[in-house]
Motif scaffolding. Structure first.
Motif, PDB file in Angstrom:
ATOM      1  N   VAL A  89       0.841  -1.359   0.146  1.00 28.20           N
ATOM      2  CA  VAL A  89      -0.077  -0.022  -0.114  1.00 28.20           C
ATOM      3  C   VAL A  89       0.537   1.452   0.142  1.00 28.20           C
ATOM      4  O   VAL A  89       0.616   2.134  -0.534  1.00 28.20           O
ATOM      5  N   LEU A  90       2.047   0.951   0.817  1.00 27.77           N
ATOM      6  CA  LEU A  90       2.733   2.541   0.685  1.00 27.77           C
ATOM      7  C   LEU A  90       3.364   2.905  -0.291  1.00 27.77           C
ATOM      8  O   LEU A  90       3.901   4.597  -0.578  1.00 27.77           O
ATOM      9  N   GLN A  91       3.975   1.307  -0.881  1.00 19.10           N
ATOM     10  CA  GLN A  91       4.606   1.583  -2.395  1.00 19.10           C
ATOM     11  C   GLN A  91       3.769   2.525  -3.327  1.00 19.10           C
ATOM     12  O   GLN A  91       3.993   2.737  -4.252  1.00 19.10           O
ATOM     13  N   GLU A  92       2.054   1.923  -3.505  1.00 12.90           N
ATOM     14  CA  GLU A  92       1.441   1.990  -4.462  1.00 12.90           C
ATOM     15  C   GLU A  92       1.045   3.815  -3.985  1.00 12.90           C
ATOM     16  O   GLU A  92       1.071   4.696  -4.831  1.00 12.90           O
ATOM     17  N   LEU A  93       1.483   4.893  -3.200  1.00 10.29           N
ATOM     18  CA  LEU A  93       1.446   6.099  -3.033  1.00 10.29           C
ATOM     19  C   LEU A  93       2.805   6.699  -2.795  1.00 10.29           C
ATOM     20  O   LEU A  93       2.391   7.683  -2.588  1.00 10.29           O
ATOM     21  N   ASP A  94       3.776   5.740  -3.270  1.00 14.32           N
ATOM     22  CA  ASP A  94       4.646   6.924  -3.354  1.00 14.32           C
ATOM     23  C   ASP A  94       5.732   7.101  -2.166  1.00 14.32           C
ATOM     24  O   ASP A  94       5.905   8.170  -1.926  1.00 14.32           O
ATOM     25  N   ILE A  95       5.009   6.047  -1.244  1.00 17.44           N
ATOM     26  CA  ILE A  95       5.652   6.771   0.281  1.00 17.44           C
ATOM     27  C   ILE A  95       6.839   5.605   1.074  1.00 17.44           C
ATOM     28  O   ILE A  95       6.307   4.711   0.890  1.00 17.44           O
ATOM     29  N   ASN A  96       8.050   6.340   1.268  1.00 19.85           N
ATOM     30  CA  ASN A  96       8.904   5.442   1.393  1.00 19.85           C
ATOM     31  C   ASN A  96       8.700   4.220   2.800  1.00 19.85           C
ATOM     32  O   ASN A  96       8.283   5.179   4.387  1.00 19.85           O
ATOM     33  N   SER A  97       8.458   2.849   2.980  1.00 19.84           N
ATOM     34  CA  SER A  97       8.373   2.752   4.623  1.00 19.84           C
ATOM     35  C   SER A  97       9.545   3.301   5.222  1.00 19.84           C
ATOM     36  O   SER A  97       8.715   2.586   6.661  1.00 19.84           O
ATOM     37  N   THR A  98      10.707   3.004   5.194  1.00 15.22           N
ATOM     38  CA  THR A  98      11.122   3.726   6.548  1.00 15.22           C
ATOM     39  C   THR A  98      11.388   4.901   7.193  1.00 15.22           C
ATOM     40  O   THR A  98      11.933   5.217   8.052  1.00 15.22           O
ATOM     41  N   GLU A  99      10.285   5.851   6.753  1.00 18.07           N
ATOM     42  CA  GLU A  99       9.977   6.849   7.035  1.00 18.07           C
ATOM     43  C   GLU A  99       8.773   7.157   7.792  1.00 18.07           C
ATOM     44  O   GLU A  99       8.932   8.103   8.441  1.00 18.07           O
ATOM     45  N   VAL A 100       7.743   6.276   7.661  1.00 17.66           N
ATOM     46  CA  VAL A 100       6.671   6.337   8.134  1.00 17.66           C
ATOM     47  C   VAL A 100       6.118   4.813   9.120  1.00 17.66           C
ATOM     48  O   VAL A 100       7.551   4.329   9.439  1.00 17.66           O
ATOM     49  N   VAL A 101       5.986   5.325  10.089  1.00 17.24           N
ATOM     50  CA  VAL A 101       4.802   4.480  11.103  1.00 17.24           C
ATOM     51  C   VAL A 101       3.367   4.214  11.001  1.00 17.24           C
ATOM     52  O   VAL A 101       2.625   5.008  10.860  1.00 17.24           O
ATOM     53  N   VAL A 102       2.626   3.069  10.715  1.00 24.85           N
ATOM     54  CA  VAL A 102       1.760   3.079  10.243  1.00 24.85           C
ATOM     55  C   VAL A 102       0.497   2.794  11.760  1.00 24.85           C
ATOM     56  O   VAL A 102       0.745   1.266  12.113  1.00 24.85           O
ATOM     57  N   LYS A 103      -0.322   2.619  11.416  1.00 24.06           N
ATOM     58  CA  LYS A 103      -1.648   2.324  12.559  1.00 24.06           C
ATOM     59  C   LYS A 103      -2.499   1.827  12.608  1.00 24.06           C
ATOM     60  O   LYS A 103      -3.432   2.686  10.808  1.00 24.06           O
ATOM     61  N   LYS A 104      -3.138   1.042  12.775  1.00 28.36           N
ATOM     62  CA  LYS A 104      -4.256   0.753  12.964  1.00 28.36           C
ATOM     63  C   LYS A 104      -5.601   0.085  14.284  1.00 28.36           C
ATOM     64  O   LYS A 104      -4.585  -0.293  14.534  1.00 28.36           O
ATOM     65  N   ASP A 105      -6.495   1.146  14.452  1.00 28.28           N
ATOM     66  CA  ASP A 105      -6.879   0.968  15.143  1.00 28.28           C
ATOM     67  C   ASP A 105      -6.216   1.289  16.498  1.00 28.28           C
ATOM     68  O   ASP A 105      -6.121   0.842  17.799  1.00 28.28           O
ATOM     69  N   GLY A 106      -5.976   2.113  16.406  1.00 25.83           N
ATOM     70  CA  GLY A 106      -4.735   2.968  17.245  1.00 25.83           C
ATOM     71  C   GLY A 106      -3.306   2.142  17.171  1.00 25.83           C
ATOM     72  O   GLY A 106      -2.445   2.371  18.829  1.00 25.83           O
ATOM     73  N   ILE A 107      -2.970   1.400  16.775  1.00 20.91           N
ATOM     74  CA  ILE A 107      -1.935  -0.131  17.158  1.00 20.91           C
ATOM     75  C   ILE A 107      -1.299   0.290  16.427  1.00 20.91           C
ATOM     76  O   ILE A 107      -1.401   0.063  14.869  1.00 20.91           O
ATOM     77  N   ILE A 108       0.211   0.001  15.980  1.00 15.22           N
ATOM     78  CA  ILE A 108       0.866   0.357  15.412  1.00 15.22           C
ATOM     79  C   ILE A 108       1.687  -1.076  15.097  1.00 15.22           C
ATOM     80  O   ILE A 108       1.350  -1.840  14.913  1.00 15.22           O
ATOM     81  N   ILE A 109       2.057  -1.167  13.047  1.00 17.49           N
ATOM     82  CA  ILE A 109       1.469  -2.368  12.691  1.00 17.49           C
ATOM     83  C   ILE A 109       2.556  -2.862  11.505  1.00 17.49           C
ATOM     84  O   ILE A 109       2.905  -1.221  11.142  1.00 17.49           O
ATOM     85  N   HIS A 110       3.576  -3.602  11.608  1.00 14.12           N
ATOM     86  CA  HIS A 110       4.801  -3.811  10.893  1.00 14.12           C
ATOM     87  C   HIS A 110       4.137  -4.104   9.291  1.00 14.12           C
ATOM     88  O   HIS A 110       3.015  -4.338   9.090  1.00 14.12           O
TER      89      HIS A 110
END
Length: 64
Positions: free
Chosen positions: A23-44
């Motif tokens: 998903v991050l690649q689709e949005l052209d976002i570098n995964s090493t520069e962001v944190v992703v949360k789902k339902d308030g919990i950080i996900i890998h």
């Protein structure tokens, strides 16, 4: 799927079953520069997302 990117507007993205990394690649976002949360919990980046999910992407600030 709804994607909330801090500091930007919410985006809608149609996916079947994709990893956070895909998903991050689709949005052209570098995964090493962001944190992703789902339902308030950080996900890998290997976490599998579905079209019904809502995630928040938070840019990590580096500095010293």
């Amino acid at each position: 799927m709804k994607i909330n990117i801090k500091g930007q507007e919410t985006k809608d993205l149609k996916i079947n079953s994709s990893s956070v990394k895909d998903v991050l690649q689709e949005l052209d976002i570098n995964s090493t520069e962001v944190v992703v949360k789902k339902d308030g919990i950080i996900i890998h980046e290997d976490h599998i997302l579905n079209n019904e999910d809502e995630i928040t992407v938070i840019k990590v600030v580096f500095g010293g």
